[in-house]
Design a protein around this motif. Structure first.
Motif, PDB file in Angstrom:
ATOM      1  N   TRP A 175       3.824   7.598   8.492  1.00 46.34           N
ATOM      2  CA  TRP A 175       4.815   6.599   8.067  1.00 46.34           C
ATOM      3  C   TRP A 175       5.388   6.933   6.696  1.00 46.34           C
ATOM      4  O   TRP A 175       6.594   6.834   6.473  1.00 46.34           O
ATOM      5  N   TYR A 179       9.085   7.458   6.260  1.00 43.20           N
ATOM      6  CA  TYR A 179       9.662   6.334   5.516  1.00 43.20           C
ATOM      7  C   TYR A 179       9.188   6.413   4.062  1.00 43.20           C
ATOM      8  O   TYR A 179       8.439   5.555   3.592  1.00 43.20           O
ATOM      9  N   LEU A 182       8.889   3.523   1.388  1.00 44.56           N
ATOM     10  CA  LEU A 182       7.791   2.544   1.346  1.00 44.56           C
ATOM     11  C   LEU A 182       6.888   2.777   0.139  1.00 44.56           C
ATOM     12  O   LEU A 182       6.207   1.852  -0.317  1.00 44.56           O
ATOM     13  N   ASP A 185       7.120   0.493  -2.789  1.00 46.37           N
ATOM     14  CA  ASP A 185       6.705  -0.900  -2.641  1.00 46.37           C
ATOM     15  C   ASP A 185       5.277  -1.067  -3.132  1.00 46.37           C
ATOM     16  O   ASP A 185       4.579  -0.096  -3.416  1.00 46.37           O
ATOM     17  N   GLU A 257      13.685   6.738   8.404  1.00 52.41           N
ATOM     18  CA  GLU A 257      14.145   5.567   7.675  1.00 52.41           C
ATOM     19  C   GLU A 257      15.652   5.543   7.444  1.00 52.41           C
ATOM     20  O   GLU A 257      16.164   4.609   6.838  1.00 52.41           O
ATOM     21  N   TRP A 282      18.222  -1.619   1.195  1.00 52.85           N
ATOM     22  CA  TRP A 282      17.062  -1.362   2.066  1.00 52.85           C
ATOM     23  C   TRP A 282      16.850  -2.574   2.964  1.00 52.85           C
ATOM     24  O   TRP A 282      16.650  -3.692   2.504  1.00 52.85           O
ATOM     25  N   SER A 286       9.348  -4.861   3.603  1.00 53.19           N
ATOM     26  CA  SER A 286       9.155  -4.918   2.159  1.00 53.19           C
ATOM     27  C   SER A 286       8.204  -6.051   1.824  1.00 53.19           C
ATOM     28  O   SER A 286       8.153  -7.075   2.523  1.00 53.19           O
TER      29      SER A 286
END
Length: 335
Positions: A175, A179, A182, A185, A257, A282, A286
């Motif tokens: 992931w 992506y 991420l 975050d 993504e 985005w 989130s």
């Protein structure tokens, strides 16, 4: 002199013991032994190296079987246990070979599935002898004793749980590769994910979008007649979105993504001209329920210029910020 003889004699005894140990390991005591399987696997490897086509694959297949059988036999003769369990270390080694044989390939001998299934296969190899009784030549299936069933179930279940956690790691790693935004975050509220690296302060793909989009927008506006630029700004929503989509497809094509980013403009009047904000938004998962977006502001103002005929005309001058700003929350509404 006596000391010298003792040293020479001790060296001779050590060499003799070392030779006897190596000979015991390398020379099969009888034809039906684990060394025979190991030698057959080496012999198969040599033959497969010289062969071609499907014959090569068949010989290599049997080579793996001989290697697994020989290793399993040797490591279970005098098993050393994994601390805290009744799992022999030999079962772990054999489980690794079986996992490589089952899930590896010529390009990647050790794959993620090899690692994931390794604990479970090792536990199953440990449990198999519990279902067999007898000798090497006379054996039959049996149901393990009641006192053994619980520890078998616990071993296999805990090994499967370990496989699940390893699989979870690979899923998260995949992931983060597909992506990468991420990583900007926070995972403070996650019960499963612990950040081991420093948090990325700003998603790089969002920065790439604005950095690649800015020169395209500047090229369409700079030094153009002011009236044309004002018409361009009236249709800025559609124009910027189209340009942004092209930038995303070109620069983020290798990331999954790419579908989670989109571009929008915001145009505001000022006393001297306009402010054009380019937003990369985005829309993926989130920790902030309202998400976040990146902004790059460009100031557009009319300036006097001379055309090719020598006449004075009003053209647009555009200047954009160098810094991309990360803003938490929903983007401002369209005006």
């Amino acid at each position: 002199m006596n000391t010298l003889f003792k040293d020479v004699f001790g060296l001779f005894k050590f060499t003799e013991g070392l030779y006897a140990g190596i000979r015991k390991v390398l020379v099969p005591p009888k034809a039906y032994s684990w060394q025979t399987f190991i030698y057959l696997s080496v012999f198969s490897w040599v033959l497969s190296y010289c062969a071609t086509g499907y014959i090569k694959d068949i010989i290599a297949f049997f080579g793996w079987l001989f290697l697994i059988a020989g290793t399993a036999w040797y490591t279970t003769e005098d098993p050393l246990r994994v601390p805290g369990t009744f799992m022999p270390v030999g079962a772990v080694i054999t489980g690794f070979l079986v996992s490589v044989f089952a899930f590896g390939n010529q390009q990647d001998v050790i794959t993620s599935r090899t690692i994931v299934f390794w604990p479970t296969i090792s536990a199953l190899i440990t449990a198999i002898p519990e279902f067999i009784e007898g000798t090497d030549t006379d054996s039959k299936a049996r149901i393990p004793k009641p006192e053994d069933r619980q520890r078998i179930i616990i071993l296999v279940a805990s090994s499967m749980l370990l496989s699940c956690w390893i699989q979870f790691y690979f899923v998260m790693d995949n992931w983060f590769q597909q992506y990468p935004s991420l990583q900007a975050d926070t995972f403070k509220r996650s019960a499963f994910v612990v950040r081991t690296e420093e948090r990325v302060k700003i998603p790089q793909n969002g920065v790439v979008i604005l950095e690649k989009l800015q020169p395209i927008v500047v090229e369409e506006i700079a030094q153009r007649p002011w009236s044309e630029v004002e018409k361009w700004l009236l249709d800025a929503k559609q124009r910027v979105r189209t340009l942004g989509t092209e930038v995303i497809q070109k620069n983020l094509g290798r990331y999954e993504e790419k579908e989670l980013w989109h571009v929008e403009p915001r145009v505001a009047n000022t006393k001297s001209g306009y402010i054009l904000d380019l937003l990369s938004i985005w829309i993926g998962p989130s920790s902030n329920p309202r998400g976040y977006y990146l902004k790059k502001s460009c100031r557009i103002e009319p300036v006097e210029a001379t055309n090719n005929s020598g006449n004075k005309i009003t053209v647009a001058e555009i200047e954009c910020d160098r810094i991309n700003k990360l803003i938490a929350g929903s983007p401002p509404p369209q005006q």
